[in-house]
Design an enzyme around this catalytic site. Structure first.
Site, PDB file in Angstrom:
ATOM      1  N   ARG A 157       0.815  -1.231   0.000  1.00 49.85           N
ATOM      2  CA  ARG A 157       0.000   0.000   0.000  1.00 49.85           C
ATOM      3  C   ARG A 157       0.840   1.270   0.000  1.00 49.85           C
ATOM      4  NH1 ARG A 157      -3.123  -1.676   5.340  1.00 49.85           N
ATOM      5  NH2 ARG A 157      -0.938  -2.160   5.795  1.00 49.85           N
ATOM      6  N   HIS A 189       4.903   3.704   7.726  1.00 50.43           N
ATOM      7  CA  HIS A 189       3.485   3.963   7.472  1.00 50.43           C
ATOM      8  C   HIS A 189       2.644   3.464   8.645  1.00 50.43           C
ATOM      9  CE1 HIS A 189       2.440  -0.301   6.423  1.00 50.43           C
ATOM     10  NE2 HIS A 189       3.732  -0.341   6.261  1.00 50.43           N
ATOM     11  N   CYS A 196       1.496  -0.459   9.959  1.00 54.95           N
ATOM     12  CA  CYS A 196       2.576  -1.346   9.496  1.00 54.95           C
ATOM     13  C   CYS A 196       2.515  -2.708  10.203  1.00 54.95           C
ATOM     14  CB  CYS A 196       3.941  -0.699   9.755  1.00 54.95           C
ATOM     15  SG  CYS A 196       5.315  -1.687   9.114  1.00 54.95           S
TER      16      CYS A 196
END
Ligand code: CO
Length: 215
Positions: A47, A99, A102
């Site tokens: 992503r 991110h 995660c």
């Protein structure tokens, strides 16, 4: 089963046609060599595709990705990418991007064993332990988000301590380090550090200077 793979190849054909329509010399130019300005060290998570979320093109960004975007000082793969990027390609910026959400950080925060990857994620556990005083005051979701952020800061710290970055700074090279977190919920990149361009600037994010050590 292979129709999904065939789709990728058809997509590639469409990509070629689109690029050639925009610029007939595009691939000739691309084949002449790379001069990327950025090195991206990010998570392998599907992503968080670096070019896509930063609006950059092929040739703009040298990329290294692993689970939980770690800068492990004994990782020959990462060190080789780093050395080539800094000493041969002369990138001007190195971005460590984690991110929220995660899976690697999440796995490291838990008590369950996940097999081999436990060894890879060991340094994330160290970070959690180190910042436990701050983290323990947070609820589970906030703690997870904060761990992602602290992990990025720790990896920038580790990056700045590598002989490769130290040598570059000592030789007067213009090289800036940046720690970012990609927020999956909003799509926004949230900077966690300023632009770090010297060993002195490193001290500001260094854990021994932030007052959290020893408690
Ligand atoms: Co991840």
């Amino acid at each position: 089963m292979n129709h999904r793979i065939d789709q990728l190849l058809r997509n590639n054909q469409a990509f070629v046609e689109t690029q050639l329509r925009l610029d007939p010399g595009y691939f000739t130019q691309l084949a002449m060599g790379q001069h990327p300005e950025f090195l991206w060290i990010g998570c392998s998570d599907s992503r968080v595709p670096p070019n896509h979320i930063t609006g950059t093109d092929p040739g703009d960004m040298f990329v290294h990705r692993n689970i939980a975007n770690l800068v492990v000082q004994t990782d020959m793969n990462m060190l080789s990418v780093l050395q080539y990027a800094v000493e041969v390609l002369h990138v001007r910026h190195i971005i460590v991007c984690g991110h929220h959400g995660c899976g690697g950080v999440k796995a490291a925060m838990g008590e369950h064993s996940h097999g081999l990857i436990d060894n890879w994620l060991r340094t994330v556990k160290d970070t959690q332990q180190f910042y436990w005083r701050e983290l323990s005051a947070l609820d589970e979701d906030a703690r997870f988000d904060r761990m992602v952020e602290l992990n990025v800061i720790e990896q920038v710290n580790s990056l700045g301590k590598t002989s490769i970055v130290q040598n570059a700074w000592n030789s007067g090279a213009a090289l800036a380090l940046h720690g970012w977190v990609f927020d999956l919920h909003s799509g926004r990149i949230l900077p966690q550090t300023g632009s770090i361009e010297s060993s002195a600037a490193m001290q500001e994010i260094c854990k021994f200077a932030n007052g959290l050590v020893g408690h």
